[in-house]
Write an enzyme that holds these catalytic residues in place. Structure first.
Site, PDB file in Angstrom:
ATOM      1  N   VAL A 130       0.841  -1.200   0.000  1.00  0.00           N
ATOM      2  CA  VAL A 130       0.000   0.000   0.000  1.00  0.00           C
ATOM      3  C   VAL A 130       0.878   1.253   0.000  1.00  0.00           C
ATOM      4  CG1 VAL A 130      -1.750   1.301   1.296  1.00  0.00           C
ATOM      5  CG2 VAL A 130      -1.894  -1.193   1.165  1.00  0.00           C
ATOM      6  N   CYS A 131       1.983   1.213   0.713  1.00  0.00           N
ATOM      7  CA  CYS A 131       2.848   2.386   0.896  1.00  0.00           C
ATOM      8  C   CYS A 131       3.267   3.059  -0.412  1.00  0.00           C
ATOM      9  CB  CYS A 131       4.073   2.028   1.730  1.00  0.00           C
ATOM     10  SG  CYS A 131       3.664   1.349   3.354  1.00  0.00           S
ATOM     11  N   PRO A 132       3.745   2.305  -1.414  1.00  0.00           N
ATOM     12  CA  PRO A 132       4.162   3.004  -2.633  1.00  0.00           C
ATOM     13  C   PRO A 132       3.023   3.726  -3.341  1.00  0.00           C
ATOM     14  CG  PRO A 132       4.422   0.623  -2.892  1.00  0.00           C
ATOM     15  CD  PRO A 132       4.037   0.880  -1.475  1.00  0.00           C
ATOM     16  N   LEU A 173       2.622   7.034  -1.321  1.00  0.00           N
ATOM     17  CA  LEU A 173       3.751   7.944  -1.494  1.00  0.00           C
ATOM     18  C   LEU A 173       3.774   8.519  -2.910  1.00  0.00           C
ATOM     19  CD1 LEU A 173       6.501   6.063   0.538  1.00  0.00           C
ATOM     20  CD2 LEU A 173       5.045   7.942   1.271  1.00  0.00           C
TER      21      LEU A 173
END
Length: 187
Positions: free
Chosen positions: A46-48, A51
């Site tokens: 999920v993070c990419p 970001l």
């Protein structure tokens, strides 16, 4: 207990930005608006997406004098490796803060002690270094940069116009409310 109006503690951390390592301190956030965008770890799922979404809005945040600081408990070396190897992360121009000692994660109360990782926490910090808005999402739920920008702009508006408030879905240029006895029961 609420973190609203909590002043961010002194800190000094390593960061990766624009193909360089640098140091970011509390004094760097004073005098302008900041968003601290905590996420669990580099090289995840999920993070990419989050970001990259922030990266796509970065110029708009800068136009309203707001710096973005993404933060994970990874080191600045890991941030560089991720930046060098991921198409999405390679777009990032804002500082990627390293928090391997967990100082920031503890100060913002998003550290998952048993995992050594940060929760998915978002904090808007005013020019005085105080938290004026925040939310913490479940690790499997991504955030929206459009809504975050709107929140920053609303926080900036009420910071400047303390006698007015921003209703739901308020955007710059839209009508605000001036709390008064006349409004009680009328909305």
């Amino acid at each position: 207990m609420s973190l609203l109006n909590k002043e961010v503690n002194d800190f000094e951390v390593k960061a990766f930005q624009n193909d360089e390592f640098k140091t970011v301190k509390k004094e760097d956030i004073l005098g302008k608006w900041s968003v601290f965008f905590f996420y669990p770890a580099d090289f995840t799922f999920v993070c990419p997406t989050e970001l990259e979404d922030l990266s796509n809005k970065y110029e708009e945040f800068k136009k309203v004098d707001c710096e973005i600081y993404s933060v994970s408990t990874d080191t600045h070396f890991v941030h560089k490796a991720w930046h060098d190897s991921s198409k999405r992360i390679s777009k990032i121009e804002y500082p990627m803060l390293a928090d391997p000692t967990h100082a920031l994660s503890k100060d913002f109360e998003v550290l998952i002690e048993e995992d050594g990782l940060a929760e998915r926490g978002t904090f808007v910090v005013n020019p005085e270094g105080k938290i004026v808005a925040y939310e913490v999402n479940a690790g499997n739920v991504g955030r929206n940069a459009d809504e975050l920008l709107r929140k920053v702009q609303a926080c900036q508006f009420v910071y400047t116009h303390g006698d007015e408030v921003c209703p739901a879905k308020w955007e710059p240029g839209k009508e605000t409310l001036k709390p008064s006895l006349d409004l009680v029961g009328q909305l």
